[in-house]
Design a protein around this motif. Structure first.
Motif, PDB file in Angstrom:
ATOM      1  N   ASP A  87      31.580  37.589  43.789  1.00  0.00           N
ATOM      2  CA  ASP A  87      30.333  37.781  43.045  1.00  0.00           C
ATOM      3  C   ASP A  87      30.496  38.726  41.854  1.00  0.00           C
ATOM      4  N   LEU A  88      31.603  39.494  41.800  1.00  0.00           N
ATOM      5  CA  LEU A  88      31.808  40.435  40.700  1.00  0.00           C
ATOM      6  C   LEU A  88      32.685  39.856  39.585  1.00  0.00           C
ATOM      7  N   ILE A  89      33.229  38.662  39.790  1.00  0.00           N
ATOM      8  CA  ILE A  89      34.083  38.056  38.775  1.00  0.00           C
ATOM      9  C   ILE A  89      33.216  37.507  37.646  1.00  0.00           C
ATOM     10  N   GLN A  90      33.487  37.947  36.438  1.00  0.00           N
ATOM     11  CA  GLN A  90      32.673  37.562  35.287  1.00  0.00           C
ATOM     12  C   GLN A  90      33.150  36.266  34.639  1.00  0.00           C
ATOM     13  N   ARG A  91      34.434  35.973  34.700  1.00  0.00           N
ATOM     14  CA  ARG A  91      34.979  34.790  34.035  1.00  0.00           C
ATOM     15  C   ARG A  91      34.689  33.520  34.844  1.00  0.00           C
ATOM     16  N   PRO A  92      34.661  32.360  34.190  1.00  0.00           N
ATOM     17  CA  PRO A  92      34.618  31.095  34.935  1.00  0.00           C
ATOM     18  C   PRO A  92      35.858  30.975  35.823  1.00  0.00           C
ATOM     19  N   ILE A  93      35.697  30.402  36.994  1.00  0.00           N
ATOM     20  CA  ILE A  93      36.791  30.332  37.961  1.00  0.00           C
ATOM     21  C   ILE A  93      38.022  29.604  37.403  1.00  0.00           C
ATOM     22  N   PRO A  94      37.890  28.463  36.707  1.00  0.00           N
ATOM     23  CA  PRO A  94      39.100  27.823  36.161  1.00  0.00           C
ATOM     24  C   PRO A  94      39.872  28.746  35.227  1.00  0.00           C
ATOM     25  N   GLU A  95      39.166  29.503  34.398  1.00  0.00           N
ATOM     26  CA  GLU A  95      39.822  30.437  33.501  1.00  0.00           C
ATOM     27  C   GLU A  95      40.474  31.575  34.288  1.00  0.00           C
ATOM     28  N   TYR A  96      39.798  32.033  35.335  1.00  0.00           N
ATOM     29  CA  TYR A  96      40.323  33.106  36.177  1.00  0.00           C
ATOM     30  C   TYR A  96      41.603  32.647  36.875  1.00  0.00           C
ATOM     31  N   GLU A  97      41.610  31.395  37.339  1.00  0.00           N
ATOM     32  CA  GLU A  97      42.788  30.876  38.036  1.00  0.00           C
ATOM     33  C   GLU A  97      43.987  30.769  37.099  1.00  0.00           C
ATOM     34  N   LYS A  98      43.764  30.419  35.841  1.00  0.00           N
ATOM     35  CA  LYS A  98      44.865  30.388  34.879  1.00  0.00           C
ATOM     36  C   LYS A  98      45.493  31.772  34.727  1.00  0.00           C
ATOM     37  N   LEU A  99      44.647  32.793  34.713  1.00  0.00           N
ATOM     38  CA  LEU A  99      45.154  34.160  34.606  1.00  0.00           C
ATOM     39  C   LEU A  99      45.966  34.538  35.853  1.00  0.00           C
ATOM     40  N   ILE A 100      45.513  34.074  37.016  1.00  0.00           N
ATOM     41  CA  ILE A 100      46.249  34.359  38.252  1.00  0.00           C
ATOM     42  C   ILE A 100      47.645  33.748  38.196  1.00  0.00           C
ATOM     43  N   ILE A 101      47.731  32.488  37.771  1.00  0.00           N
ATOM     44  CA  ILE A 101      49.025  31.797  37.733  1.00  0.00           C
ATOM     45  C   ILE A 101      49.939  32.439  36.694  1.00  0.00           C
ATOM     46  N   GLN A 102      49.374  32.881  35.569  1.00  0.00           N
ATOM     47  CA  GLN A 102      50.192  33.580  34.579  1.00  0.00           C
ATOM     48  C   GLN A 102      50.777  34.860  35.163  1.00  0.00           C
ATOM     49  N   ARG A 103      49.981  35.546  35.932  1.00  0.00           N
ATOM     50  CA  ARG A 103      50.411  36.803  36.535  1.00  0.00           C
ATOM     51  C   ARG A 103      51.289  36.565  37.763  1.00  0.00           C
ATOM     52  N   LEU A 104      50.988  35.502  38.503  1.00  0.00           N
ATOM     53  CA  LEU A 104      51.675  35.197  39.763  1.00  0.00           C
ATOM     54  C   LEU A 104      51.998  33.704  39.803  1.00  0.00           C
ATOM     55  N   PRO A 105      53.113  33.266  39.218  1.00  0.00           N
ATOM     56  CA  PRO A 105      53.464  31.834  39.223  1.00  0.00           C
ATOM     57  C   PRO A 105      53.522  31.231  40.626  1.00  0.00           C
ATOM     58  N   LEU A 106      53.845  32.062  41.630  1.00  0.00           N
ATOM     59  CA  LEU A 106      53.894  31.598  43.009  1.00  0.00           C
ATOM     60  C   LEU A 106      52.559  31.043  43.479  1.00  0.00           C
ATOM     61  N   ALA A 107      51.470  31.434  42.824  1.00  0.00           N
ATOM     62  CA  ALA A 107      50.132  30.990  43.234  1.00  0.00           C
ATOM     63  C   ALA A 107      49.984  29.477  43.167  1.00  0.00           C
ATOM     64  N   ARG A 108      50.862  28.796  42.413  1.00  0.00           N
ATOM     65  CA  ARG A 108      50.829  27.328  42.373  1.00  0.00           C
ATOM     66  C   ARG A 108      51.048  26.728  43.748  1.00  0.00           C
ATOM     67  N   TYR A 109      51.780  27.450  44.586  1.00  0.00           N
ATOM     68  CA  TYR A 109      52.123  26.940  45.914  1.00  0.00           C
ATOM     69  C   TYR A 109      51.219  27.490  47.014  1.00  0.00           C
ATOM     70  N   LEU A 110      50.232  28.311  46.642  1.00  0.00           N
ATOM     71  CA  LEU A 110      49.387  28.965  47.642  1.00  0.00           C
ATOM     72  C   LEU A 110      47.965  28.420  47.608  1.00  0.00           C
ATOM     73  N   PRO A 111      47.340  28.270  48.783  1.00  0.00           N
ATOM     74  CA  PRO A 111      45.897  28.036  48.782  1.00  0.00           C
ATOM     75  C   PRO A 111      45.180  29.306  48.321  1.00  0.00           C
ATOM     76  N   VAL A 112      44.230  29.169  47.420  1.00  0.00           N
ATOM     77  CA  VAL A 112      43.480  30.312  46.905  1.00  0.00           C
ATOM     78  C   VAL A 112      42.021  30.148  47.338  1.00  0.00           C
ATOM     79  N   VAL A 113      41.510  31.156  48.050  1.00  0.00           N
ATOM     80  CA  VAL A 113      40.137  31.111  48.547  1.00  0.00           C
ATOM     81  C   VAL A 113      39.362  32.284  47.954  1.00  0.00           C
TER      82      VAL A 113
END
Length: 466
Positions: free
Chosen positions: A325-351
């Motif tokens: 509820d505190l995340i300000q960015r749209p989730i698709p944009e937020y997920e791109k930032l996660i993958i940039q920071r953590l490429p391993l996230a491509r292989y992980l379920p994200v909840v």
């Protein structure tokens, strides 16, 4: 001498009813593997190969009859009894000796925990092979199909027709030369490790891990308040990890709540040190880690450090983004930032969750249970090799006239999934090619949230790990 080895075979020890009171104890205490098949497919050769060459012989024992042979063996630290049997022959016109041999083979099937069903590639699928396969299915026995006399890669191409005989897996071997017998033994040891009856200690263990103040305690409290979750507390000590048996719908697991992870440089007191050690122990004991991130702060350097360490330990993982509820960015944009920071996230379920508001709590636990299933997912050898044949040739590395070719692949373990690929030039395998194989496996078979272990080896057994 026939294939059963009943007559004059040096190195074999006849079993007798007399003079060995410890035999019944020996037979009850150890995992038993029977080698079953029709006559002259190489059962005794495989028996000798296992107990005499590839495996350390710990003890020789005499015991029950004249036509079942027992030896105690060890492989990868697992001890088990190997049972050599006579050939199984069907029909009304079989003479009395072969009937007795068949009876003892059937007794070996009954008493064994696992069966190596041996066939002969040079003769193809024989009608007797199909009868034996039907017998094993009726008796609901776990068996591995080993196709003998596969002495070269050309013979490997003939394994396809044997898949109709069923079994846990199909592996082409040469008992005479020891070719791929180690893969059979790996499979036996894996089955030994997986056969423990399910109890509280063997339930999926899911650890909640993250930096201090990311919301782990709030998440656990939210779980306790879920109507779909039934909780049985198992309290630990102060600042210790706490184990809780949880039932969500029809699924059970052990949930391990941990203290916040800290780098050594940030441990300021003995209590913090003890807490950190127990958290590391909880991670080691778990099957799956729910790694919690503060959604407002994002992924920090400390998070990256521990995520990769946990992954290298072979643990399944779900990336839990708390404070949705505190995340300000749209989730698709937020997920791109996660993958940039953590490429391993491509292989992980994200909840994405909000522990305070009770959002996606049960979905997070179910994601952890799904990852646990993926840790134990097994690909049949025939299916894996069909997959390998479909890979584009241009992706395979080459050096001069040498071009890497994978002859054969098999999955040798689970938790995490482990694969061995037999090739002509394993030294040509690069990190990029290994990553290509891993990506292709994930694209075809899933494996979300679990690390994969790949090993490339030559036919002689020397290889390299990736």
């Amino acid at each position: 001498m026939d294939d059963s080895g009943i007559y004059d075979c040096p190195g074999y020890y006849w079993l007798s009813d007399q003079g060995n009171p410890s035999l019944s104890e020996l037979k009850m205490a150890y995992f038993k593997v029977a080698i079953i098949g029709r006559p002259n497919v190489g059962k005794s050769t495989l028996f000798n190969r296992i107990v005499g060459k590839r495996v350390s012989i710990i003890e020789e024992s005499k015991g029950v009859t004249r036509d079942k042979l027992y030896k105690k063996a060890e492989w990868l630290g697992k001890e088990f009894i190997v049972i050599d049997t006579g050939g199984i022959i069907e029909g009304k016109n079989v003479d009395m000796i072969y009937r007795k041999v068949r009876e003892q083979s059937l007794k070996a099937i009954e008493e064994s925990d696992f069966i190596i069903f041996l066939t002969d590639v040079t003769e193809g699928v024989h009608p007797l092979d199909e009868e034996i396969a039907n017998l094993l299915r009726k008796k609901n026995k776990n068996y591995l199909l080993a196709v003998n006399k596969v002495d070269n890669s050309r013979r490997e191409m003939e394994l396809g027709e044997f898949t109709r005989l069923g079994g846990e897996d199909v592996i082409g071997i040469s008992a005479l030369h020891g070719r791929f017998v180690d893969l059979v033994l790996d499979r036996i040891c894996e089955y030994i490790g997986s056969r423990t009856p399910l109890s509280q200690e063997e339930l999926p263990k899911i650890a909640i891990v993250g930096r201090p103040n990311v919301g782990k305690s709030s998440f656990v409290n939210a779980i306790l308040g879920e109507e779909r979750v039934v909780v049985d507390h198992r309290p630990g000590t102060t600042r210790d990890a706490v184990d809780t048996q949880v039932k969500i719908d029809s699924h059970k697991c052990i949930l391990i709540d941990t203290a916040g992870i800290r780098k050594k440089s940030k441990i300021k007191s003995p209590v913090d040190y003890f807490s950190s050690v127990r958290t590391q122990s909880a991670i080691d004991e778990s099957h799956v880690v729910l790694f919690m991130i503060d959604g407002w702060e994002g992924i920090r350097h400390d998070d990256l450090y521990y995520i990769y360490r946990i992954w290298e330990k072979g643990k399944g993982m779900v990336l839990v983004i708390n404070k949705r509820d505190l995340i300000q960015r749209p989730i698709p944009e937020y997920e791109k930032l996660i993958i940039q920071r953590l490429p391993l996230a491509r292989y992980l379920p994200v909840v994405y969750t909000s522990a305070v508001k009770g959002y996606n709590i049960t979905q997070t636990l179910l994601a952890g249970l799904e990852v646990y299933k993926n840790l134990h997912f097994r690909i049949k050898t025939s299916e894996l090799n069909r997959f390998l044949q479909m890979l584009p040739e241009e992706k395979f590395p080459r050096k001069g006239r040498r071009i890497l070719k994978i002859y054969y692949g098999t999955q040798t373990g689970v938790n995490p999934p482990q694969f061995v690929f037999v090739s002509n030039y394993p030294q040509l395998v690069t990190k990029n090619f290994s990553s290509f194989i891993e990506r292709s496996l994930r694209s075809r078979f899933g494996f979300s949230g679990v690390p994969l272990r790949l090993r490339f080896k030559s036919r002689e057994g020397e290889g390299r790990k990736k």
